[in-house]
Scaffold this motif. Sequence first.
Motif, PDB file in Angstrom:
ATOM      1  N   ARG A 127       2.522  11.861   4.064  1.00 42.78           N
ATOM      2  CA  ARG A 127       3.400  12.573   4.991  1.00 42.78           C
ATOM      3  C   ARG A 127       3.580  14.035   4.572  1.00 42.78           C
ATOM      4  O   ARG A 127       3.618  14.936   5.414  1.00 42.78           O
ATOM      5  CB  ARG A 127       4.747  11.871   5.063  1.00 42.78           C
ATOM      6  N   VAL A 152       1.974  -0.149  13.757  1.00 43.38           N
ATOM      7  CA  VAL A 152       2.240  -0.692  12.424  1.00 43.38           C
ATOM      8  C   VAL A 152       1.576  -2.056  12.248  1.00 43.38           C
ATOM      9  O   VAL A 152       0.992  -2.349  11.201  1.00 43.38           O
ATOM     10  CB  VAL A 152       3.765  -0.799  12.191  1.00 43.38           C
ATOM     11  N   SER A 208       0.097   6.984   9.256  1.00 39.62           N
ATOM     12  CA  SER A 208       0.314   5.531   9.194  1.00 39.62           C
ATOM     13  C   SER A 208      -1.009   4.796   9.082  1.00 39.62           C
ATOM     14  O   SER A 208      -1.141   3.848   8.291  1.00 39.62           O
ATOM     15  CB  SER A 208       1.064   5.071  10.452  1.00 39.62           C
ATOM     16  N   THR A 250      -2.581   5.564   5.512  1.00 35.38           N
ATOM     17  CA  THR A 250      -1.820   4.943   4.427  1.00 35.38           C
ATOM     18  C   THR A 250      -2.019   3.431   4.406  1.00 35.38           C
ATOM     19  O   THR A 250      -2.237   2.832   3.349  1.00 35.38           O
ATOM     20  CB  THR A 250      -0.321   5.262   4.568  1.00 35.38           C
ATOM     21  N   CYS A 251      -1.960   2.813   5.580  1.00 34.18           N
ATOM     22  CA  CYS A 251      -2.130   1.362   5.651  1.00 34.18           C
ATOM     23  C   CYS A 251      -3.547   0.944   5.250  1.00 34.18           C
ATOM     24  O   CYS A 251      -3.736  -0.076   4.573  1.00 34.18           O
ATOM     25  CB  CYS A 251      -1.818   0.855   7.054  1.00 34.18           C
ATOM     26  N   SER A 264       5.022   2.196  18.447  1.00 35.57           N
ATOM     27  CA  SER A 264       5.216   2.167  16.991  1.00 35.57           C
ATOM     28  C   SER A 264       5.004   0.765  16.438  1.00 35.57           C
ATOM     29  O   SER A 264       4.368   0.580  15.394  1.00 35.57           O
ATOM     30  CB  SER A 264       6.616   2.666  16.637  1.00 35.57           C
ATOM     31  N   LEU A 282       3.110   6.685   1.046  1.00 38.40           N
ATOM     32  CA  LEU A 282       3.578   7.198   2.329  1.00 38.40           C
ATOM     33  C   LEU A 282       4.155   8.606   2.174  1.00 38.40           C
ATOM     34  O   LEU A 282       3.896   9.489   3.007  1.00 38.40           O
ATOM     35  CB  LEU A 282       4.642   6.257   2.906  1.00 38.40           C
ATOM     36  N   LEU A 294       8.698   6.263  12.512  1.00 40.63           N
ATOM     37  CA  LEU A 294       7.967   6.563  13.740  1.00 40.63           C
ATOM     38  C   LEU A 294       8.913   6.684  14.932  1.00 40.63           C
ATOM     39  O   LEU A 294       8.816   7.628  15.729  1.00 40.63           O
ATOM     40  CB  LEU A 294       6.925   5.463  14.005  1.00 40.63           C
ATOM     41  N   SER A 310      -2.307  -1.499  12.084  1.00 39.63           N
ATOM     42  CA  SER A 310      -2.740  -0.783  10.878  1.00 39.63           C
ATOM     43  C   SER A 310      -2.860  -1.707   9.676  1.00 39.63           C
ATOM     44  O   SER A 310      -3.613  -1.420   8.744  1.00 39.63           O
ATOM     45  CB  SER A 310      -1.749   0.351  10.563  1.00 39.63           C
ATOM     46  N   LEU A 353       7.523   2.470   7.755  1.00 43.01           N
ATOM     47  CA  LEU A 353       6.910   3.268   8.813  1.00 43.01           C
ATOM     48  C   LEU A 353       7.598   3.124  10.168  1.00 43.01           C
ATOM     49  O   LEU A 353       7.780   4.115  10.879  1.00 43.01           O
ATOM     50  CB  LEU A 353       5.431   2.883   8.961  1.00 43.01           C
TER      51      LEU A 353
END
Length: 431
Positions: free
Chosen positions: A81, A138, A95, A98-99, A134, A77, A124, A141, A120
């Motif tokens: 980022r 999450v 997000s 990465t997921c 958000s 992450l 977010l 994802s 995350l």
Amino acid sequence: MTLAFAILLVLMLLLGAPLFAVILAATMLGFYSAEIDLTVITAELYRIANTPLLVALPLFTLAGYLLSESNTSERLLRLTRALFGWMPFGLAVISLLTCAAFTAFTGASGVTIIALGALLLPVLVKEGYDAKFSLGLVTTSGSLGLLLPPSVPLILYGVIVQQINIGEKFTLPELFMAGLLPTLLMIALLSVWALWANRHVELDKTEFNWAEAFAAIKAIAWELPLPLFIVGGIFGGYLAISEVAAATALYVLVVEMFVYREIRFANLTKVVTDAMQMLGGILLILGVSMAFTNYLIDAEVPMRLFDWVKAHIDSKISFLLLLNLFLLVLGAILDIFSALVIVVPLIVPIAIGYGIHPIHLGIIFLANMQIGYLTPPVGMNLFIASYRFNKSITELYKATLPFMLMLLLAVFIITYVPWLSTWFLPQLASQ
């Protein structure tokens, strides 16, 4: 007698018998009623155990468990980022990327929600994203990445279809390549929704920082070469899939235990035990399911089913539509591994009869299963997110609905544009 067998199997299910026991009982009763020696079941179990490709499964599973037990998710992450956080709505896209990467390597979407979700979600919200958006982002994802190597469900599909030994042949690297464009399509559509849903929201902007970018790369430097084992080893033709799996597992073990020192010897036994228990259950179900599939083939069940479907559905387009509806329902009531070992042997012969390539079918199947993680009544990711974030299931239904609609659009495109899954196959790329 047949009615008595059916009642017995239903009773076993109602009494909570393990899935492999119910399938094994059905297999034994089927072969017994057909007066076939039950030693064929043992032969099938041996054939599964003797499959060279099967060696990759426990090794990739172990590597995934080791990564999930370490702080890889935090380093991943931080890297994404640092590199992409400056982009408009960059954190939402970060997000998703990465997921997807983390799910691909761990092979379990629930682990992604637990490991990355806690990192995350507050970030977010802090940057200005709506709390409901958000939460949906999450949770959704976590199901991305099942079509990317070295995803365990992807490998398992390849093992099952190769055991059936019908239709056009394909290799596991080809199956890995088939999942790349569909995954990018899903991420792209979800990113478009993220941009649209937050078009009026004032978000905190992060400027690109060279120092932080180099620091993030340095922090994850030992784990960055992992994709090279897949890309360079398999697609470069230097290593077999089992050799790549062995190299990956050994590398992860050494890095997490001796470089980062985040997994201690005292915890290693538990990590290995948990990984192998999960895999052992899958393999046991796989073995008895393949034996049951052989019985169904001997009884000509797939052919009769194909004849019935052919009599009622006269076009490939209609069949694909019906297939998607069936798989969406299936994903809502079965976990992905049970669905793979029970249903794939039945639908592959039918799909091939309609001219659908096994690789394209596999991508359609797993793409639907990704949505199944978000669909009640099972919807495993919904329950995991509910527990992890202390939110009601109703809140999660509402939060994930827009994202699920985007994934449904992606599945529709994947289904009716087979090129996305077969672009690398010369004989199919033009179709």
